[in-house]
Design an enzyme around this catalytic site. Structure first.
Site, PDB file in Angstrom:
ATOM      1  N   ASP A  89      -7.252  -2.233  13.998  1.00 36.39           N
ATOM      2  CA  ASP A  89      -8.473  -2.521  13.464  1.00 36.39           C
ATOM      3  C   ASP A  89      -8.874  -3.775  12.737  1.00 36.39           C
ATOM      4  O   ASP A  89     -10.066  -4.174  12.354  1.00 36.39           O
ATOM      5  CB  ASP A  89      -9.193  -1.381  13.054  1.00 36.39           C
ATOM      6  CG  ASP A  89      -8.710  -1.029  11.455  1.00 36.39           C
ATOM      7  OD1 ASP A  89      -7.503  -1.702  11.335  1.00 36.39           O
ATOM      8  OD2 ASP A  89      -8.935   0.098  10.896  1.00 36.39           O
ATOM      9  N   GLU A 145      -9.425  -1.982   5.336  1.00 30.46           N
ATOM     10  CA  GLU A 145     -10.100  -1.571   6.547  1.00 30.46           C
ATOM     11  C   GLU A 145     -11.399  -2.292   6.757  1.00 30.46           C
ATOM     12  O   GLU A 145     -11.697  -2.695   5.687  1.00 30.46           O
ATOM     13  CB  GLU A 145     -10.561   0.101   6.625  1.00 30.46           C
ATOM     14  CG  GLU A 145      -9.339   0.991   6.309  1.00 30.46           C
ATOM     15  CD  GLU A 145      -8.645   0.943   7.855  1.00 30.46           C
ATOM     16  OE1 GLU A 145      -8.611   0.283   8.519  1.00 30.46           O
ATOM     17  OE2 GLU A 145      -7.727   2.267   7.957  1.00 30.46           O
ATOM     18  N   ASP A 181       0.595  -1.254   0.088  1.00 26.66           N
ATOM     19  CA  ASP A 181      -0.025   0.090  -0.007  1.00 26.66           C
ATOM     20  C   ASP A 181       0.879   1.330  -0.064  1.00 26.66           C
ATOM     21  O   ASP A 181       1.944   1.263   0.177  1.00 26.66           O
ATOM     22  CB  ASP A 181      -0.865  -0.044   1.101  1.00 26.66           C
ATOM     23  CG  ASP A 181      -0.056  -0.591   2.423  1.00 26.66           C
ATOM     24  OD1 ASP A 181       0.991  -0.394   2.559  1.00 26.66           O
ATOM     25  OD2 ASP A 181      -0.956  -0.717   3.333  1.00 26.66           O
ATOM     26  N   HIS A 235      -7.109  -4.288   9.887  1.00 25.57           N
ATOM     27  CA  HIS A 235      -6.767  -4.142   8.702  1.00 25.57           C
ATOM     28  C   HIS A 235      -5.481  -4.979   8.310  1.00 25.57           C
ATOM     29  O   HIS A 235      -4.508  -5.232   8.930  1.00 25.57           O
ATOM     30  CB  HIS A 235      -6.737  -2.805   8.156  1.00 25.57           C
ATOM     31  CG  HIS A 235      -5.482  -1.978   8.724  1.00 25.57           C
ATOM     32  ND1 HIS A 235      -5.744  -0.615   9.351  1.00 25.57           N
ATOM     33  CD2 HIS A 235      -4.392  -2.129   8.621  1.00 25.57           C
ATOM     34  CE1 HIS A 235      -4.470  -0.302   9.600  1.00 25.57           C
ATOM     35  NE2 HIS A 235      -3.688  -1.074   9.029  1.00 25.57           N
TER      36      HIS A 235
HETATM   37  C1  GLP Z   1      -0.136   0.162   8.310  1.00 29.47           C
HETATM   38  C2  GLP Z   1       0.019  -0.701   7.186  1.00 29.47           C
HETATM   39  C3  GLP Z   1      -0.096  -2.213   7.555  1.00 29.47           C
HETATM   40  C4  GLP Z   1       0.567  -2.594   8.714  1.00 29.47           C
HETATM   41  C5  GLP Z   1       0.014  -1.689  10.110  1.00 29.47           C
HETATM   42  C6  GLP Z   1       0.532  -2.077  11.240  1.00 29.47           C
HETATM   43  O1  GLP Z   1      -1.520   0.718   8.734  1.00 29.47           O
HETATM   44  N1  GLP Z   1      -0.453  -0.290   6.277  1.00 29.47           N
HETATM   45  O2  GLP Z   1       0.321  -2.828   6.518  1.00 29.47           O
HETATM   46  O3  GLP Z   1       0.211  -3.881   9.100  1.00 29.47           O
HETATM   47  O4  GLP Z   1       0.239  -0.320   9.680  1.00 29.47           O
HETATM   48  O5  GLP Z   1       1.549  -1.214  11.699  1.00 29.47           O
HETATM   49  P1  GLP Z   1       2.497  -1.453  12.919  1.00 29.47           P
HETATM   50  O6  GLP Z   1       3.386  -2.748  12.315  1.00 29.47           O
HETATM   51  O7  GLP Z   1       3.379  -0.120  12.920  1.00 29.47           O
HETATM   52  O8  GLP Z   1       1.500  -1.823  13.939  1.00 29.47           O
END
Ligand code: GLP
Length: 237
Positions: free
Chosen positions: A137, A144, A67, A139
């Site tokens: 959440d 989402e 993404d 995702h």
């Molecule tokens: C972002 C990314 C996700 C990732 C999430 C969790 O929103 N788009 O791909 O899994 O963050 O991030 P973290 O590893 O910093 O908790």
């Protein structure tokens, strides 16, 4: 589904790097799906070390990221292209210009960008191994919670909880882009293997829901229960 419980973030990162490394050794021209966020940073650090030590060769590897924020220039340190260059690509012998792909959040036509991104993944033979983290959440990528699982790479409006969680990378929550482009469930679920990593108390409940609760688009990661080859690495931390 294979669940590997480990003691620490370091152990999770080492194991995840070993699995990605095994994929690269078995198929030097493999296609790897990559993720951003804090969780995979340690995995990337281990991959860099293995590359420096000559244990892993990324020269024929292709990567597709999940993404990117919409309308955030790639020169911005908060963009996911910048993150990937900084945390991995600039430090390994991958062909960054030709073999690493991140959706273009600055494309004028994001529908066309999404279609082209999925077509490119297909043209490369699909993803051999997809690395995933999870949002608070539920995702994956930036898919989402919703009423349906969305298949193609598409634009999404970020949830308030996601904006809050990701505000730590920006000077304030207001600076976090409100929309993003994310690989959809089709390209993710068509990956031959999925490697899912989770760390930290704030991920415990949602990870349990994702893998042991009902399969529902309200918990996007729950779709992974339908994938035939998922390895989950969870740190007890
Ligand atoms: C972002 C990314 C996700 C990732 C999430 C969790 O929103 N788009 O791909 O899994 O963050 O991030 P973290 O590893 O910093 O908790």
């Amino acid at each position: 589904m294979k669940i590997i419980k480990v003691k620490s973030y370091e152990e999770m990162s080492r194991k995840a790097a070993d699995i990605i490394g095994a994929q690269v050794i078995l198929k030097p021209n493999c296609v790897i799906g990559l993720a951003t966020g804090s969780t995979p940073v340690g995995t990337y650090r281990n991959l860099i070390e293995d590359n420096e030590k000559g244990k892993l060769d990324f020269s024929a590897v292709t990567t597709f990221n999940l993404d990117e924020y919409v309308k955030l220039d790639v020169s911005s340190p908060q963009s996911y292209r910048y993150f990937m260059n900084d945390n991995l690509f600039n430090h390994i012998n991958i062909d960054k210009e030709n073999n690493t792909f991140v959706p273009n959040g600055c494309a004028k036509d994001l529908v066309a960008e999404g279609e082209a991104y999925d077509a490119k993944i297909k043209a490369y033979g699909g993803i051999d191994l997809q690395l995933l983290g999870i949002g608070v959440d539920g995702h994956i990528g930036f898919n989402e919670p919703d009423e349906v699982f969305t298949a193609p790479t598409h634009e999404v409006v970020l949830d308030e909880s996601t904006i809050e969680a990701n505000a730590r990378f920006f000077s304030c929550a207001d600076e976090v882009p409100k929309t993003a482009i994310t690989m959809g469930m089709k390209s993710i679920m068509q990956a031959k293997k999925i490697l899912f990593i989770a760390n930290g108390k704030n991920k415990k409940e949602i990870t349990e829901k994702a893998f042991f609760g009902p399969i529902t688009p309200a918990v996007p990661a729950s779709i992974l229960q339908l994938h035939p080859d998922v390895t989950v690495i969870i740190s007890e931390e």
